[in-house]
Design an enzyme around this catalytic site. Structure first.
Site, PDB file in Angstrom:
ATOM      1  N   GLU A   1      54.393 -33.360-117.400  1.00  0.00           N
ATOM      2  CA  GLU A   1      55.429 -33.815-118.046  1.00  0.00           C
ATOM      3  C   GLU A   1      56.575 -34.045-117.275  1.00  0.00           C
ATOM      4  O   GLU A   1      57.388 -33.225-116.877  1.00  0.00           O
ATOM      5  CB  GLU A   1      56.032 -32.793-119.327  1.00  0.00           C
ATOM      6  CG  GLU A   1      55.004 -32.386-120.304  1.00  0.00           C
ATOM      7  CD  GLU A   1      54.704 -33.439-121.249  1.00  0.00           C
ATOM      8  OE1 GLU A   1      55.711 -34.244-121.444  1.00  0.00           O
ATOM      9  OE2 GLU A   1      53.541 -33.461-122.035  1.00  0.00           O
TER      10      GLU A   1
ATOM     11  N   CYS B   1      65.091 -35.623-120.335  1.00  0.00           N
ATOM     12  CA  CYS B   1      64.233 -36.249-119.838  1.00  0.00           C
ATOM     13  C   CYS B   1      64.043 -37.610-120.457  1.00  0.00           C
ATOM     14  O   CYS B   1      63.632 -38.740-119.855  1.00  0.00           O
ATOM     15  CB  CYS B   1      62.811 -35.623-119.698  1.00  0.00           C
ATOM     16  SG  CYS B   1      62.329 -35.277-121.351  1.00  0.00           S
TER      17      CYS B   1
HETATM   18  P1  NAD Z   1      61.968 -29.855-110.902  1.00  0.00           P
HETATM   19  O1  NAD Z   1      61.105 -30.443-110.472  1.00  0.00           O
HETATM   20  O2  NAD Z   1      62.972 -30.035-109.587  1.00  0.00           O
HETATM   21  O3  NAD Z   1      61.789 -28.237-111.185  1.00  0.00           O
HETATM   22  C1  NAD Z   1      60.757 -27.882-111.938  1.00  0.00           C
HETATM   23  C2  NAD Z   1      60.110 -26.763-111.573  1.00  0.00           C
HETATM   24  O4  NAD Z   1      59.460 -26.773-110.210  1.00  0.00           O
HETATM   25  C3  NAD Z   1      60.969 -25.337-111.314  1.00  0.00           C
HETATM   26  O5  NAD Z   1      60.430 -24.396-111.975  1.00  0.00           O
HETATM   27  C4  NAD Z   1      61.162 -25.333-110.021  1.00  0.00           C
HETATM   28  O6  NAD Z   1      61.228 -23.854-109.384  1.00  0.00           O
HETATM   29  C5  NAD Z   1      59.848 -25.788-109.272  1.00  0.00           C
HETATM   30  N1  NAD Z   1      60.215 -26.566-107.879  1.00  0.00           N
HETATM   31  C6  NAD Z   1      61.154 -27.303-107.456  1.00  0.00           C
HETATM   32  N2  NAD Z   1      60.939 -27.515-106.373  1.00  0.00           N
HETATM   33  C7  NAD Z   1      59.557 -27.204-105.968  1.00  0.00           C
HETATM   34  C8  NAD Z   1      58.760 -27.536-104.848  1.00  0.00           C
HETATM   35  N3  NAD Z   1      59.136 -27.889-103.657  1.00  0.00           N
HETATM   36  N4  NAD Z   1      57.283 -26.864-104.898  1.00  0.00           N
HETATM   37  C9  NAD Z   1      56.970 -26.153-105.969  1.00  0.00           C
HETATM   38  N5  NAD Z   1      57.682 -25.930-107.188  1.00  0.00           N
HETATM   39  C10 NAD Z   1      59.156 -26.415-107.080  1.00  0.00           C
HETATM   40  O7  NAD Z   1      62.887 -30.274-112.125  1.00  0.00           O
HETATM   41  P2  NAD Z   1      64.153 -29.897-112.752  1.00  0.00           P
HETATM   42  O8  NAD Z   1      65.294 -30.380-111.709  1.00  0.00           O
HETATM   43  O9  NAD Z   1      64.443 -28.720-112.959  1.00  0.00           O
HETATM   44  O10 NAD Z   1      64.336 -30.895-114.177  1.00  0.00           O
HETATM   45  C11 NAD Z   1      64.754 -32.130-113.944  1.00  0.00           C
HETATM   46  C12 NAD Z   1      63.200 -33.059-114.177  1.00  0.00           C
HETATM   47  O11 NAD Z   1      62.612 -32.729-115.095  1.00  0.00           O
HETATM   48  C13 NAD Z   1      63.757 -34.687-114.315  1.00  0.00           C
HETATM   49  O12 NAD Z   1      63.014 -35.392-113.763  1.00  0.00           O
HETATM   50  C14 NAD Z   1      63.373 -34.759-115.931  1.00  0.00           C
HETATM   51  O13 NAD Z   1      63.000 -35.926-116.008  1.00  0.00           O
HETATM   52  C15 NAD Z   1      62.183 -33.868-115.826  1.00  0.00           C
HETATM   53  N6  NAD Z   1      61.834 -33.424-117.072  1.00  0.00           N
HETATM   54  C16 NAD Z   1      60.906 -33.795-117.950  1.00  0.00           C
HETATM   55  C17 NAD Z   1      60.765 -33.492-119.196  1.00  0.00           C
HETATM   56  C18 NAD Z   1      59.243 -33.908-120.092  1.00  0.00           C
HETATM   57  O14 NAD Z   1      58.780 -33.373-120.913  1.00  0.00           O
HETATM   58  N7  NAD Z   1      58.681 -35.094-119.655  1.00  0.00           N
HETATM   59  C19 NAD Z   1      61.422 -32.594-119.757  1.00  0.00           C
HETATM   60  C20 NAD Z   1      62.363 -31.834-119.195  1.00  0.00           C
HETATM   61  C21 NAD Z   1      62.891 -32.577-117.771  1.00  0.00           C
END
Ligand code: NAD
Length: 457
Positions: free
Chosen positions: A211, A245
């Protein structure tokens, strides 16, 4: 306890077959609803601390929506989980065909910061409904909410069944989780990390749901109810200070109504958040100062039509409307994920569609118009995870519609029945009878090919 041990224990529990029992799953859903209800105040306080969400916003976007999902799952689960009888071709006679809904086993749920409670508990509902055990890794950036979630879940569920791990752990923890032996991974977050998840899952061929995010366009044609459109766009864009998102990432408005729409949007911002938006108790804050810095760079890429106020130490960025975006700006390419709305004008709808279709497929698309033919054109000639016509965000909150992306905005979907399906494998089952057998398919084949040609013509 090590992650390896947690997964091993969950697998042992899964193999006890307890989660196969649909009544057991319904009881767990009931329990989940009860513990969320009992902890509503704690959750809302934590959301306020992390993102300055008002109780109202916190309740509708992070709690109420979960009750709807749980209620629906409890009501429908017996039907969803039942084996489904399907047709059988005469060629297999005597036989009956079924689809059995089978749990994956032990699943991993990884969540983002923006709806830190809802976006891990909502998939958890699907995981429970599907009969799985679950390990949950919430975002490390929402310290209060992720800790509250850990307490609520881990105090009430056996860790052999459901466990929240290391709520404050960063990418090292997620990396370790991604190297563990899960049967399914459900990830919500950025496209960048989504690619890492997919790569890691590919090594073990673990099925995934991604997602993700992206740039969701909001297109407003000339024949709309301008006042109402302005109200609905302002709501969808500045909900959670743009950290949604499916928030409209940018606005394309027909040039004939641009000035009026923008004037109405400013009126709306003031109506919803007061003359001084910073004093509003209903306007959230940006998650981290690093994000404030990233967002503030976008503000220099155009002319401020409204807003543009930044108070770094408060992690405050006012609802902002930007016009005259400079060519080559980053805001044209990157997902904004904050309260800044760049505005472009158009004359011809086809040009906008061509532009949208040139880029990555968005998670959501919004089109405002009263013309049925134009609406159908947009629906047919563009691809996106989902669409709301004449409003923003709402297609996501319906429990009867699948929510998910396509292409760069993700793969797979959930919510309502689709959450159950997301966490279930559809197993094809052909049950043959033994009272007769046509010798047709067995060697020696001789001239049976003639018959085969007649059957498969
Ligand atoms: P993110 O991708 O930075 O983090 C998400 C998860 O990934 C966190 O739990 C984090 O600990 C982990 N993570 C971060 N960097 C990592 C790495 N290098 N290796 C492994 N794991 C890692 O996302 P965010 O900043 O928390 O959220 C914002 C993003 O999420 C936006 O792009 C938004 O569009 C998207 N989002 C999508 C939905 C959906 O339902 N489609 C909903 C909410 C947010």
């Amino acid at each position: 306890m090590s992650i390896e041990k947690i997964v091993e224990n969950q697998r042992l529990f899964y193999r006890s077959n307890k989660t196969l029992d649909v009544d057991f799953r319904i009881k767990q859903l009931e329990k989940l609803k009860r513990v969320v209800k009992e902890n509503e105040d704690i959750i809302l306080k934590a959301l306020k601390k992390d993102l300055y969400k008002s109780d109202f916003e916190g309740y509708i976007t992070e709690i109420g929506i979960l009750y709807e999902e749980i209620n629906l799952a409890m009501k429908k689960l017996k039907k969803w989980a039942k084996r489904e009888r399907v047709k059988t071709s005469i060629m297999y006679f005597p036989a009956k065909s079924y689809i059995y809904k089978e749990p994956y086993g032990v699943v991993l749920i990884i969540g983002p910061f923006n709806y830190p409670f809802q976006l891990v508990v909502s998939p958890l509902i699907g995981a429970i409904a599907g009969g799985n055990c679950a390990v949950i890794k919430p975002s490390e950036h929402t310290v209060a909410t992720s800790k509250a979630l850990e307490k609520i879940i881990n105090d009430n569920f056996d860790e052999k069944y459901i466990k929240v791990v290391d709520p404050l752990g960063g990418r090292e923890v997620v990396t370790e989780l991604l190297e563990s032996n899960f049967d399914k991974i459900f990830f919500t977050g950025s496209v960048r990390v989504g690619k890492i998840v997919m790569e890691k899952a590919a090594k073990r061929l673990i099925p995934i749901t991604l997602e993700l995010g992206g740039k969701s366009p909001c297109i407003v044609d000339k024949d709309v109810n301008i006042k109402m459109s302005a109200k609905r766009i302002v709501w969808g864009k500045y909900l959670n200070a743009g950290q949604t998102c499916v928030a409209p990432d940018y606005l394309c408005v027909h040039k004939d109504i641009k000035d009026e729409l923008l004037r109405e949007m400013v009126k709306e911002i003031k109506l919803q958040f007061g003359e001084d938006n910073r004093k509003s108790l209903d306007y959230p804050r940006i998650i981290r100062v690093e994000e404030v810095d990233r967002l503030s760079r976008y503000i220099d890429e155009g002319d401020i039509y409204y807003g543009g106020e930044i108070v770094r130490e408060e992690k405050y960025i006012s609802p902002t409307i930007l016009i005259n975006i400079k060519e080559g700006s980053k805001i044209l390419e990157e997902e904004i994920f904050g309260p800044i709305l760049p505005v472009y004008e158009f004359n011809n709808l086809q040009d906008v569609l061509d532009k949208v279709n040139e880029g990555h497929k968005p998670l959501a698309l919004y089109y405002f118009s009263e013309r049925k033919d134009q609406i159908e054109k947009v629906l047919k000639e563009s691809s996106s995870g989902g669409v709301t016509i004449n409003d923003t965000i709402l297609h996501v909150s319906s429990g009867f519609l699948p929510f998910g992306g396509v292409g760069n905005s993700g793969m797979g979907s959930y919510h309502g029945k689709y959450s159950f399906e997301c966490f279930s494998h559809s197993k094809a089952v052909l049950k043959r009878g033994t009272f007769t057998e046509f010798s047709f398919r067995f060697a020696p084949y001789k001239d049976k090919i003639k018959l085969v040609r007649k059957v498969f013509k």
